[in-house]
Design a protein around this motif. Structure first.
Motif, PDB file in Angstrom:
ATOM      1  N   VAL A   1      24.598   8.706  39.723  1.00 26.07           N
ATOM      2  CA  VAL A   1      25.621   9.587  39.158  1.00 26.07           C
ATOM      3  C   VAL A   1      25.930  10.717  40.132  1.00 26.07           C
ATOM      4  N   LYS A   2      24.892  11.274  40.773  1.00 26.33           N
ATOM      5  CA  LYS A   2      25.133  12.304  41.779  1.00 26.33           C
ATOM      6  C   LYS A   2      25.992  11.749  42.920  1.00 26.33           C
ATOM      7  N   ALA A   3      25.688  10.531  43.345  1.00 23.79           N
ATOM      8  CA  ALA A   3      26.469   9.917  44.422  1.00 23.79           C
ATOM      9  C   ALA A   3      27.914   9.689  43.995  1.00 23.79           C
ATOM     10  N   LEU A   4      28.122   9.247  42.754  1.00 21.69           N
ATOM     11  CA  LEU A   4      29.481   8.995  42.261  1.00 21.69           C
ATOM     12  C   LEU A   4      30.293  10.282  42.217  1.00 21.69           C
TER      13      LEU A   4
ATOM     14  N   MET B   1      28.708 -10.917  48.286  1.00 23.56           N
ATOM     15  CA  MET B   1      28.306  -9.580  47.865  1.00 23.56           C
ATOM     16  C   MET B   1      27.456  -8.909  48.940  1.00 23.56           C
ATOM     17  N   ARG B   2      27.863  -7.716  49.345  1.00 23.91           N
ATOM     18  CA  ARG B   2      27.102  -6.913  50.297  1.00 23.91           C
ATOM     19  C   ARG B   2      26.167  -5.990  49.511  1.00 23.91           C
ATOM     20  N   VAL B   3      24.902  -5.921  49.907  1.00 24.90           N
ATOM     21  CA  VAL B   3      23.895  -5.152  49.178  1.00 24.90           C
ATOM     22  C   VAL B   3      23.446  -3.962  50.022  1.00 24.90           C
ATOM     23  N   VAL B   4      23.462  -2.783  49.384  1.00 23.51           N
ATOM     24  CA  VAL B   4      22.975  -1.561  50.030  1.00 23.51           C
ATOM     25  C   VAL B   4      21.875  -0.981  49.149  1.00 23.51           C
ATOM     26  N   ILE B   5      20.683  -0.829  49.699  1.00 25.79           N
ATOM     27  CA  ILE B   5      19.565  -0.217  48.985  1.00 25.79           C
ATOM     28  C   ILE B   5      19.394   1.199  49.505  1.00 25.79           C
ATOM     29  N   ILE B   6      19.492   2.178  48.598  1.00 25.21           N
ATOM     30  CA  ILE B   6      19.487   3.588  48.993  1.00 25.21           C
ATOM     31  C   ILE B   6      18.183   4.226  48.541  1.00 25.21           C
ATOM     32  N   PHE B   7      17.415   4.753  49.489  1.00 22.53           N
ATOM     33  CA  PHE B   7      16.197   5.487  49.198  1.00 22.53           C
ATOM     34  C   PHE B   7      16.556   6.962  49.010  1.00 22.53           C
ATOM     35  N   THR B   8      16.172   7.516  47.856  1.00 24.02           N
ATOM     36  CA  THR B   8      16.525   8.907  47.585  1.00 24.02           C
ATOM     37  C   THR B   8      15.341   9.764  47.159  1.00 24.02           C
TER      38      THR B   8
ATOM     39  N   THR C   1      21.593  -4.117  53.508  1.00 27.97           N
ATOM     40  CA  THR C   1      21.494  -2.957  54.391  1.00 27.97           C
ATOM     41  C   THR C   1      20.635  -1.899  53.709  1.00 27.97           C
ATOM     42  N   ILE C   2      19.729  -1.283  54.453  1.00 26.88           N
ATOM     43  CA  ILE C   2      18.847  -0.242  53.923  1.00 26.88           C
ATOM     44  C   ILE C   2      19.341   1.112  54.403  1.00 26.88           C
ATOM     45  N   LEU C   3      19.514   2.046  53.476  1.00 27.86           N
ATOM     46  CA  LEU C   3      19.983   3.388  53.814  1.00 27.86           C
ATOM     47  C   LEU C   3      18.982   4.404  53.278  1.00 27.86           C
ATOM     48  N   ASP C   4      18.355   5.131  54.157  1.00 32.05           N
ATOM     49  CA  ASP C   4      17.337   6.117  53.789  1.00 32.05           C
ATOM     50  C   ASP C   4      17.963   7.505  53.793  1.00 32.05           C
ATOM     51  N   LEU C   5      18.077   8.098  52.604  1.00 25.91           N
ATOM     52  CA  LEU C   5      18.658   9.442  52.467  1.00 25.91           C
ATOM     53  C   LEU C   5      17.604  10.467  52.030  1.00 25.91           C
ATOM     54  N   ARG C   6      16.322  10.135  52.169  1.00 29.07           N
ATOM     55  CA  ARG C   6      15.279  11.040  51.666  1.00 29.07           C
ATOM     56  C   ARG C   6      15.251  12.374  52.394  1.00 29.07           C
ATOM     57  N   ASP C   7      15.655  12.403  53.645  1.00 25.00           N
ATOM     58  CA  ASP C   7      15.602  13.653  54.396  1.00 25.00           C
ATOM     59  C   ASP C   7      16.852  14.505  54.195  1.00 25.00           C
ATOM     60  N   ARG C   8      17.754  14.118  53.270  1.00 29.95           N
ATOM     61  CA  ARG C   8      19.003  14.853  53.051  1.00 29.95           C
ATOM     62  C   ARG C   8      19.078  15.456  51.647  1.00 29.95           C
ATOM     63  N   TYR C   9      17.950  15.447  50.914  1.00 32.87           N
ATOM     64  CA  TYR C   9      17.991  15.891  49.517  1.00 32.87           C
ATOM     65  C   TYR C   9      18.280  17.381  49.371  1.00 32.87           C
ATOM     66  N   GLU C  10      18.059  18.176  50.422  1.00 33.23           N
ATOM     67  CA  GLU C  10      18.320  19.615  50.338  1.00 33.23           C
ATOM     68  C   GLU C  10      19.769  19.962  50.676  1.00 33.23           C
ATOM     69  N   LEU C  11      20.540  19.013  51.159  1.00 30.72           N
ATOM     70  CA  LEU C  11      21.944  19.264  51.496  1.00 30.72           C
ATOM     71  C   LEU C  11      22.802  19.246  50.249  1.00 30.72           C
ATOM     72  N   SER C  12      24.035  19.690  50.402  1.00 36.41           N
ATOM     73  CA  SER C  12      24.981  19.604  49.294  1.00 36.41           C
ATOM     74  C   SER C  12      25.247  18.139  48.985  1.00 36.41           C
ATOM     75  N   PRO C  13      25.666  17.794  47.743  1.00 38.34           N
ATOM     76  CA  PRO C  13      25.897  16.379  47.407  1.00 38.34           C
ATOM     77  C   PRO C  13      26.886  15.695  48.344  1.00 38.34           C
ATOM     78  N   THR C  14      27.952  16.401  48.720  1.00 43.23           N
ATOM     79  CA  THR C  14      28.940  15.780  49.602  1.00 43.23           C
ATOM     80  C   THR C  14      28.333  15.431  50.950  1.00 43.23           C
ATOM     81  N   ALA C  15      27.567  16.361  51.518  1.00 44.89           N
ATOM     82  CA  ALA C  15      26.934  16.113  52.808  1.00 44.89           C
ATOM     83  C   ALA C  15      25.804  15.098  52.690  1.00 44.89           C
ATOM     84  N   ALA C  16      25.058  15.168  51.578  1.00 44.55           N
ATOM     85  CA  ALA C  16      23.910  14.282  51.414  1.00 44.55           C
ATOM     86  C   ALA C  16      24.328  12.817  51.366  1.00 44.55           C
ATOM     87  N   PHE C  17      25.456  12.537  50.723  1.00 43.60           N
ATOM     88  CA  PHE C  17      25.886  11.148  50.546  1.00 43.60           C
ATOM     89  C   PHE C  17      26.992  10.734  51.515  1.00 43.60           C
ATOM     90  N   GLU C  18      27.257  11.549  52.531  1.00 48.41           N
ATOM     91  CA  GLU C  18      28.273  11.182  53.519  1.00 48.41           C
ATOM     92  C   GLU C  18      27.925   9.882  54.246  1.00 48.41           C
TER      93      GLU C  18
END
Length: 695
Positions: free
Chosen positions: A49-52, A178-185, A213-230
């Motif tokens: 929901v935060k990403a959306l 179908m393309r699969v993206v797994i997001i670590f948060t 595709t694996i996308l690791d966003l764990r190091d971006r949790y302190e950023l604003s939502p827009t920047a974190a999910f860019e």
């Protein structure tokens, strides 16, 4: 309402509810028949929901309302684009929101219900995930799964390992697109290296590793939502592009209307079976579809004309795709086989990209030349000065070189104002007496349409073809040549474009390519060339209006599409059609095209000016009829020069080169170079009526 699908309990078990949310979204699009959406499914924990909210700020993602099994939205920012984004979202690992569609009592009568795998002993969680993999995954182009810990990762693994519904076209299976993206948060997950190793060893990783595709966003949790999910935004755009290319290659690049109809037809069959089933798009599309009898003839013609220059495999792919598209519900596309196959063969013929019977044309050049000789003096040469009078009509015939397609002009005049300025066309002149082709030979060149007639070689100039290849409507050449012939005239008196009939084009948005052949470089280039002003006479006219606003067009609206260039059976019908000339044009022609000034004596110099006397003559042997028509259209008409000197009343003359009016007194000519003054005076005569100059 955002709820799309839901699982509700009734007396007989669980039922799948379709709220028709997808239908509502498709109907709300600006042009769904020609919009090709990408479906993105956001699944997993609350971080989705935060990403959306960050990715789709214009959509009210968090508005209150039932969720059900899955919610569905249309991206507001892409709603009117050719490739809009439809995104679904839910947590497939939680059952807390199931049954919430019952709140929509005001619209529940429009819902569709299907038994949800009632012949199984599965738990609700298992039913929930099987419904998702069967009804949503086959139509999902990008799947984004959000995980925060190891247990959620195992749940994602199990979900992706469930057999899912498949799409086929006839017996041809379509690879999983179908393309699969797994997001670590989350912060509580295992070390990065361990996770990636576990993922690559999963069953779905072995079968669909290239799609994950694996996308690791764990190091971006302190950023604003827009920047974190860019990074996720950029990755989704890339994955959608890859998916679109693969769908186009596989022939399943569906419009929004196609997507909804096929999904609706597949929903029932998926729910009735105990196993994941395949959906045959071709069988679903052609259900109760009647074959058009004209199709056989069109296919035979198309195969005959294309077999020599297109690989047979590509031809079969094109036809199969066309038949598939033609089978979908009416008005979803503008493909009309009886016209398209005919147009394709005509385009290929006109470009001369293939040969028939080892020749450059389909028809006998000998018969054409015999016809041209019968229609004109076979001994008349195009550059014969002796047969061209100064008061006669200037004629320019347009051809084009076969070496580069450049337009070339052969004319019965020279043009005293011609200079060495480079032009987009070449004016051909005889270098010696041997370089003077017959008039019928030049006419033969001007009708040598590629694919229909062979080229014609002119002595001293080389081979030429139809001028319509470069200048199908040579308005620009006509304007330039008129300036060359009459350099002192500030503008033309009258410019008329004569068409050979037109059929109104269909308005509305154009469809995008449904298959790789239609959208590849060569077909796109062919369509662009054939619709360009150089090849399309009507488009050439509209382009000329940009710089010649007073241009007049004579053309005939036809009740049916234009016939082929060689469709002789249409000549009788076309010949019976009326062709009206507007009265306004008749008046302009009377005022500009039939009279010229000729001096009776040499000019006399008096003071600083030259004076001359002469007669107004007619260029055509129309006897007194022309004078009578002039008096009827212009009562009290009189001649005058562009500088306002009156040349007398318009008398009713009696034929060609007989004076309609004589000057009663000398006309002063300003002290300019005498040759230029006399030459320019020929184009300055006009008819005046009611005290106003008409042309």
């Amino acid at each position: 309402m955002a709820a799309w699908l839901d699982l509700v309990s009734d007396t007989t078990g669980w039922s799948l509810v379709d709220t028709r949310r997808l239908e509502e979204i498709v109907q709300g699009m600006s042009h769904p028949k020609t919009q090709y959406p990408s479906v993105v499914y956001f699944a997993g924990n609350g971080n989705r929901v935060k990403a959306l909210r960050a990715l789709f700020p214009r959509n009210n993602i968090t508005r209150r309302g039932p969720s059900g099994l899955v919610r569905l939205h249309l991206s507001t920012s892409t709603a009117n684009c050719e490739n809009p984004v439809i995104f679904a979202e839910s947590n497939p690992f939680s059952q807390s929101s199931l049954g919430e569609s019952n709140w929509l009592r005001w619209s529940s009568d429009k819902h569709r219900r299907y038994p949800a795998l009632r012949n199984t002993s599965q738990s609700l969680a298992e039913i929930q995930q099987q419904v998702i993999t069967r009804t949503i995954f086959p139509w999902t182009h990008v799947l984004c799964i959000f995980v925060d810990n190891d247990s959620e990762m195992r749940e994602a693994q199990q979900l992706l390992d469930i057999p899912r519904g498949r799409l086929t076209v006839g017996a041809q299976p379509i690879p999983d697109l179908m393309r699969v993206v797994i997001i670590f948060t989350g912060n509580s997950m295992s070390q990065d290296g361990e996770i990636k190793k576990d993922i690559l060893n999963m069953p779905f990783g072995r079968d669909h590793r290239s799609n994950v595709t694996i996308l690791d966003l764990r190091d971006r949790y302190e950023l604003s939502p827009t920047a974190a999910f860019e990074p996720l935004r950029r990755l989704i755009l890339d994955e959608m592009q890859i998916s679109r290319a693969k769908r186009l290659q596989q022939g399943v690049f569906f419009s929004a209307c196609h997507l909804y109809v096929l999904w609706s037809r597949a929903l029932k069959s998926q729910m009735e079976s105990a196993y994941a089933v395949e959906l045959d798009c071709l069988q679903e599309a052609r259900e109760n579809q009647q074959v058009n009898p004209i199709m056989t003839e069109c296919l035979r013609e198309f195969l005959t004309q294309s077999a020599n220059f297109v690989p047979i495999g590509d031809i079969h792919a094109f036809i199969a795709s066309a038949l598939l598209m033609d089978a979908y519900p009416p008005e979803m596309h503008v493909f009309q086989p009886e016209f398209v196959f005919n147009d394709i063969s005509q385009v290929l013929s006109s470009l001369g990209w293939f040969t028939l019977d080892n020749t450059d044309g389909q028809y006998s050049s000998h018969n054409l030349e015999s016809t041209l000789k019968d229609a004109m003096d076979p001994k008349r040469r195009v550059f014969d000065v002796a047969t061209t009078t100064t008061s006669g009509c200037r004629v320019a015939i347009i051809t084009s070189r076969i070496s580069d397609g450049k337009a070339c002009v052969l004319a019965n005049y020279r043009g005293k104002g011609r200079d060495n300025t480079k032009t987009a066309y070449e004016f051909l002149a005889a270098r010696n007496e041997l370089h003077n082709p017959f008039l019928w030979e030049v006419a033969r060149c001007s009708v040598a349409a590629p694919g229909f007639f062979q080229t014609k070689s002119l002595p001293g100039f080389g081979p030429f073809q139809d001028g319509g290849v470069r200048a199908n409507n040579p308005l620009g050449i006509a304007v330039k040549e008129s300036v060359t012939i009459w350099p002192s005239a500030q503008k033309h008196d009258l410019l008329v474009s004569v068409g050979t009939g037109y059929y109104p084009s269909i308005s509305g948005p154009h469809t995008s390519p449904h298959n790789i052949l239609h959208g590849s470089a060569i077909p796109r280039l062919i369509r662009a060339i054939m619709s360009s002003p150089s090849m399309d006479g009507e488009q050439g006219f509209y382009e000329a209006l940009n710089y010649i606003p007073d241009l007049i067009r004579l053309d005939k609206k036809l009740p049916s599409p234009l016939p082929r260039l060689d469709d002789v059976d249409s000549l009788t019908e076309l010949g019976e059609m009326s062709y009206d000339i507007p009265d306004e044009l008749v008046r302009k022609i009377l005022a500009t095209a039939f009279f010229f000034f000729e001096m009776d004596h040499l000019p006399t110099k008096m003071h600083d000016s030259f004076y001359c006397q002469g007669s107004i003559l007619c260029t055509r042997p129309y006897d007194s009829t022309l004078g009578e028509r002039v008096h009827r259209e212009f009562p009290g008409a009189q001649f005058q020069t562009a500088h306002g000197h009156h040349l007398g009343q318009v008398d009713e003359g009696s034929g060609c080169r007989v004076a309609f009016s004589k000057t009663s007194k000398p006309i002063p000519i300003l002290a300019e170079p005498i040759i230029q003054s006399l030459y320019g005076l020929l184009g300055e005569t006009a008819i005046v009526f009611g005290g106003q100059k008409d042309a």
